[in-house]
Motif scaffolding. Sequence first.
Motif, PDB file in Angstrom:
ATOM      1  N   UNK A  30       0.887  -1.078  -0.115  1.00 38.11           N
ATOM      2  CA  UNK A  30       0.040   0.174   0.081  1.00 38.11           C
ATOM      3  C   UNK A  30       0.909   1.382  -0.082  1.00 38.11           C
ATOM      4  N   UNK A  31       0.389   2.244  -0.939  1.00 41.65           N
ATOM      5  CA  UNK A  31       1.019   3.385  -0.840  1.00 41.65           C
ATOM      6  C   UNK A  31       0.206   4.581   0.025  1.00 41.65           C
ATOM      7  N   UNK A  32      -0.998   4.347   0.318  1.00 44.00           N
ATOM      8  CA  UNK A  32      -1.734   5.084   1.105  1.00 44.00           C
ATOM      9  C   UNK A  32      -2.796   4.307   1.744  1.00 44.00           C
ATOM     10  N   UNK A  33      -3.564   4.649   2.857  1.00 48.13           N
ATOM     11  CA  UNK A  33      -4.721   4.071   3.361  1.00 48.13           C
ATOM     12  C   UNK A  33      -5.300   5.106   3.932  1.00 48.13           C
ATOM     13  N   UNK A 119      -2.631   4.719  11.432  1.00 44.96           N
ATOM     14  CA  UNK A 119      -2.072   4.684  10.099  1.00 44.96           C
ATOM     15  C   UNK A 119      -1.749   3.419   9.878  1.00 44.96           C
ATOM     16  N   UNK A 120      -1.810   3.073   8.339  1.00 48.95           N
ATOM     17  CA  UNK A 120      -1.798   1.531   7.809  1.00 48.95           C
ATOM     18  C   UNK A 120      -0.663   1.469   7.133  1.00 48.95           C
ATOM     19  N   UNK A 121       0.019   0.473   6.797  1.00 49.95           N
ATOM     20  CA  UNK A 121       1.008  -0.001   5.799  1.00 49.95           C
ATOM     21  C   UNK A 121       0.668  -1.618   5.511  1.00 49.95           C
ATOM     22  N   UNK A 122       0.627  -2.010   4.213  1.00 45.02           N
ATOM     23  CA  UNK A 122       0.354  -3.351   3.973  1.00 45.02           C
ATOM     24  C   UNK A 122       1.326  -3.948   3.067  1.00 45.02           C
ATOM     25  N   UNK A 123       1.502  -5.183   2.900  1.00 42.65           N
ATOM     26  CA  UNK A 123       2.312  -6.195   2.203  1.00 42.65           C
ATOM     27  C   UNK A 123       1.357  -7.217   1.726  1.00 42.65           C
ATOM     28  N   UNK A 129      -0.875 -11.909   3.799  1.00 43.88           N
ATOM     29  CA  UNK A 129      -1.261 -10.491   3.597  1.00 43.88           C
ATOM     30  C   UNK A 129      -1.196  -9.849   4.997  1.00 43.88           C
ATOM     31  N   UNK A 130      -0.176  -8.983   5.040  1.00 48.46           N
ATOM     32  CA  UNK A 130       0.469  -8.522   6.312  1.00 48.46           C
ATOM     33  C   UNK A 130       0.220  -7.088   6.438  1.00 48.46           C
ATOM     34  N   UNK A 131      -0.232  -6.513   7.772  1.00 46.90           N
ATOM     35  CA  UNK A 131      -0.574  -5.407   7.982  1.00 46.90           C
ATOM     36  C   UNK A 131       0.282  -4.961   9.140  1.00 46.90           C
ATOM     37  N   UNK A 167       9.236   2.258  15.093  1.00 43.69           N
ATOM     38  CA  UNK A 167      10.286   2.073  13.867  1.00 43.69           C
ATOM     39  C   UNK A 167       9.759   0.773  13.031  1.00 43.69           C
ATOM     40  N   UNK A 168       9.102  -0.301  13.350  1.00 43.69           N
ATOM     41  CA  UNK A 168       8.576  -1.238  12.604  1.00 43.69           C
ATOM     42  C   UNK A 168       7.674  -0.875  11.513  1.00 43.69           C
ATOM     43  N   UNK A 169       6.903   0.220  12.021  1.00 45.99           N
ATOM     44  CA  UNK A 169       5.922   0.531  11.019  1.00 45.99           C
ATOM     45  C   UNK A 169       6.620   1.519   9.930  1.00 45.99           C
ATOM     46  N   UNK A 170       7.528   2.343  10.469  1.00 43.02           N
ATOM     47  CA  UNK A 170       8.159   3.212   9.217  1.00 43.02           C
ATOM     48  C   UNK A 170       8.875   2.280   8.387  1.00 43.02           C
TER      49      UNK A 170
END
Length: 238
Positions: A30-33, A119-123, A129-131, A167-170
């Motif tokens: 994801x680039x943005x959520x 805020x969210x980031x996904x792969x 499906x990692x959140x 830091x993990x989210x960044x």
Amino acid sequence: MRSFSFTLEYEDGDPVADAFRADSDLYGHSLACSVVPDHYWRVDRLTGPTEALERAEAAYAEAGHAADCFGAGDCGRDLRVKALHRDPSTRILFTGWTRTDDCRSIPHLALDHLGPGVLFATERHGDRYEWHVLMPSNANLGDLSDAIRTETGAGVRFDLRQVTDESAWLSAYSGRPALPYTHYEAMAAAVERGYYETPREITVKELAAELDLPRSTLSYRLRRAEAELAQSFVGEDR
């Protein structure tokens, strides 16, 4: 702020999950959520072979909301999917929908249980499906974790992986370079086994044997990964 990460693993039946499962070279992040009480929007970058990208784009158009929603299959009645960019190895997709009474998406569950400012980031690749969720330090993670476990039905496995500082989210949000996943795996293995050390601790032939790959396949994947990284690095400085 602190972050937590979890993984959803899908069995057959989810169109988006099926598209990723069908080709191990397909990778999405994801680039943005963005989420508000009655709407949800996101932008994703997908990389992989052209045919896999076409299947994935069609799956998002058919049921893009299902990628994030545990509700009924038709809960995203106002689903909107638009390709912002297409080339042979990349798609950038905008997906948005209006929330209905049957919609229980992951971001809306987070909004309900953690409040605003999340805020969210996904792969996404294969079955996984990692959140990665960035939230206020005083947020009650237990309520959200329980809600996700309750909403995941048959065919979806929820795995809470870690709770850390921001830091993990960044790291997750920065994303990997746009490499097919098998190329990323090849480079990751090469780094781990010392292929890029001076002097090298392993040869391509030896690494290929460990990975059970033809030497020519591994060499190709490493060359393509190196080229992508070099082009990305030089492009950022121009």
